[in-house]
Design an enzyme around this catalytic site. Structure first.
Site, mmCIF file in Angstrom:
data_model
loop_
_atom_site.group_PDB
_atom_site.id
_atom_site.type_symbol
_atom_site.label_atom_id
_atom_site.label_comp_id
_atom_site.label_asym_id
_atom_site.label_seq_id
_atom_site.Cartn_x
_atom_site.Cartn_y
_atom_site.Cartn_z
ATOM 1 N N LYS A 42 0.841 -1.206 0.000
ATOM 2 C CA LYS A 42 0.000 0.000 0.000
ATOM 3 C C LYS A 42 0.874 1.254 0.000
ATOM 4 O O LYS A 42 2.054 1.191 0.374
ATOM 5 C CB LYS A 42 -0.898 -0.014 1.241
ATOM 6 N N TYR A 255 17.517 30.369 6.658
ATOM 7 C CA TYR A 255 16.456 31.198 7.237
ATOM 8 C C TYR A 255 16.585 31.240 8.747
ATOM 9 O O TYR A 255 16.963 30.246 9.366
ATOM 10 C CB TYR A 255 15.080 30.611 6.884
HETATM 11 C C1 LIG Z 1 -0.288 -1.592 6.961
HETATM 12 C C2 LIG Z 1 -0.879 -2.864 7.436
HETATM 13 C C3 LIG Z 1 -0.057 -3.958 7.765
HETATM 14 C C4 LIG Z 1 1.449 -3.879 7.782
HETATM 15 O O1 LIG Z 1 1.883 -3.225 8.956
HETATM 16 P P1 LIG Z 1 3.450 -3.042 9.263
HETATM 17 O O2 LIG Z 1 3.478 -2.543 10.648
HETATM 18 O O3 LIG Z 1 3.971 -2.055 8.283
HETATM 19 O O4 LIG Z 1 4.081 -4.380 9.096
HETATM 20 C C5 LIG Z 1 -0.686 -5.155 8.060
HETATM 21 N N1 LIG Z 1 -2.040 -5.263 8.085
HETATM 22 C C6 LIG Z 1 -2.848 -4.226 7.802
HETATM 23 C C7 LIG Z 1 -4.311 -4.421 7.836
HETATM 24 C C8 LIG Z 1 -2.304 -2.997 7.478
HETATM 25 O O5 LIG Z 1 -3.109 -1.968 7.211
#
Ligand SMILES: *Cc1c(COP(=O)(O)O)cnc(C)c1O
Length: 366
Positions: A42, A255
């Site tokens: 994702k 800055y």
């Molecule tokens: C993002 C996510 C993960 C992965 O989590 P990490 O901490 O990055 O390993 C697993 N399950 C769901 C439902 C997620 O949204």
């Protein structure tokens, strides 16, 4: 992804991505869990590039991939990824047709959404069970609300998500007990049951579920000191020196003039700034690696340029500075940089690297 050549990608600032390390991190998790992976790609694989990462991770024969939106699933399909793709944020009916077209598997917990999915033609879906995060899914103690629906239209899978998998605060045990109770209340046990994110995989081995859902560990972020497994770094943020400036005692930099030269100093101007995702909070604090030495950001990070102190470091315009990742024997981890940026989350640091930084992929880091 850009269509520029590699030559123009590395003239200013960029991110080197070590696909070999990515795959080794995945292989370590696979061995540790003892069940297949569903790598979470994702948010463009946490900013690293979903297509490149998914293609590399196919070597591990994953059960599928996890995304957050239908568009992310579409991007993977357009790139020729054929495995399962789960969408882990709840979908609204407006996205159902596109999800089916992308052969994406949606996840639901809301009874009305499940009913709408079924009425609009149905298809494989997984039941999200909320065991304490209160973000998505049906509450573990309200499974009765969906029992009739799931009896008539059984989900292929059911899952939950832990809110503090990296901690020893008893919340894991409480959530797991709720999850098992909810699964037991379903008319039949779904074929696929899943729950573990990266920290959950590292800390609970082997997995007792069907597959695991690692994200951040794949991309080189571990789950704290003393963890049983540590990832290799995958992300290396580089920027070139554009100019050098010799300063006299009392001269200030950037800055607000917050950095002031004590005696004769030399600073280098790098072609990276907060519009690249190199956070403003790193001003006067961020570490930097250059030609075997370690130094620090001088003054406030600006939108397009950042200065570092290079007094006593032999360097010239065009030299490459590492702001995150490995240079020679030295390493700046994503966690270190996130802590340095006012205790930001390493997830936010990674996903905040902007598209102005080309992603340059390496099968093995040179
Ligand atoms: C993002 C996510 C993960 C992965 O989590 P990490 O901490 O990055 O390993 C697993 N399950 C769901 C439902 C997620 O949204």
């Amino acid at each position: 992804m850009t269509t520029e050549s590699t030559a123009t990608q590395t003239t200013r600032a960029w991110v080197d991505i070590d696909l070999g390390a990515l795959v080794r991190n995945g292989a370590a998790l696979w061995r540790h869990a003892g069940v297949p992976l569903v790598p979470m790609v994702k948010a463009d694989a946490y900013g690293l590039g979903a297509v490149a990462c998914a293609r590399a991770l196919e070597k591990l024969d994953p059960h599928g991939f996890g995304v957050a939106t239908v568009r992310e699933a579409e991007e993977l399909r357009a790139a020729g990824i054929r495995r399962r793709i789960y969408v882990f944020s709840p979908l609204l009916p407006a996205d159902f047709a596109a999800a089916r077209a992308a052969r994406a598997v949606p996840t639901f917990g809301d009874p009305a959404a499940i009913a709408a999915w079924v009425e609009s033609g149905g298809g494989t879906w997984h039941l999200a069970i909320d065991t304490g995060m209160h973000r998505a899914g049906v509450r573990w103690d309200c499974i009765g609300d969906v029992v009739d629906l799931v009896r008539d239209h059984p989900p292929e899978g059911a899952f939950t998500h832990f809110h503090s998998a990296e901690r020893n605060d008893g919340s894991w045990e409480a959530q797991e007990a709720r999850f098992r109770k909810a699964l037991g209340a379903l008319p039949e046990k779904p074929v696929l049951v899943h729950a573990q994110n990266s920290a959950g995989i590292v800390r609970r081995t082997p997995s007792t579920w069907s597959f695991v859902r690692p994200g951040v560990f794949l991309y080189g972020v571990g789950s704290g000191d003393g963890a049983a497994l540590k990832p290799e770094p995958v992300v290396h943020v580089r920027a070139r020196i554009l100019e050098l400036h010799d300063l006299h005692d009392g001269d200030t930099v950037s800055y607000t003039a917050s950095w002031r030269a004590v005696g004769e100093r030399r600073v280098a101007t790098l072609g990276i700034g907060y519009a690249d995702g190199y956070r403003r909070a790193l001003g006067n604090k961020g570490p930097a690696l250059l030609n075997g030495a370690r130094t620090c950001v001088a003054g406030v990070v600006t939108m397009d340029m950042t200065m570092i102190d290079v007094t006593d470091i032999a360097c010239r315009p065009g030299d490459v500075v590492t702001l995150i990742g490995r240079d020679g024997g030295q390493l700046i981890t994503v966690e270190e940089i996130a802590d340095c940026a006012d205790f930001m989350s390493p997830y936010e640091m990674l996903t905040g690297l902007r598209q102005r930084l080309p992603r340059v992929y390496h099968e093995a880091m040179p």
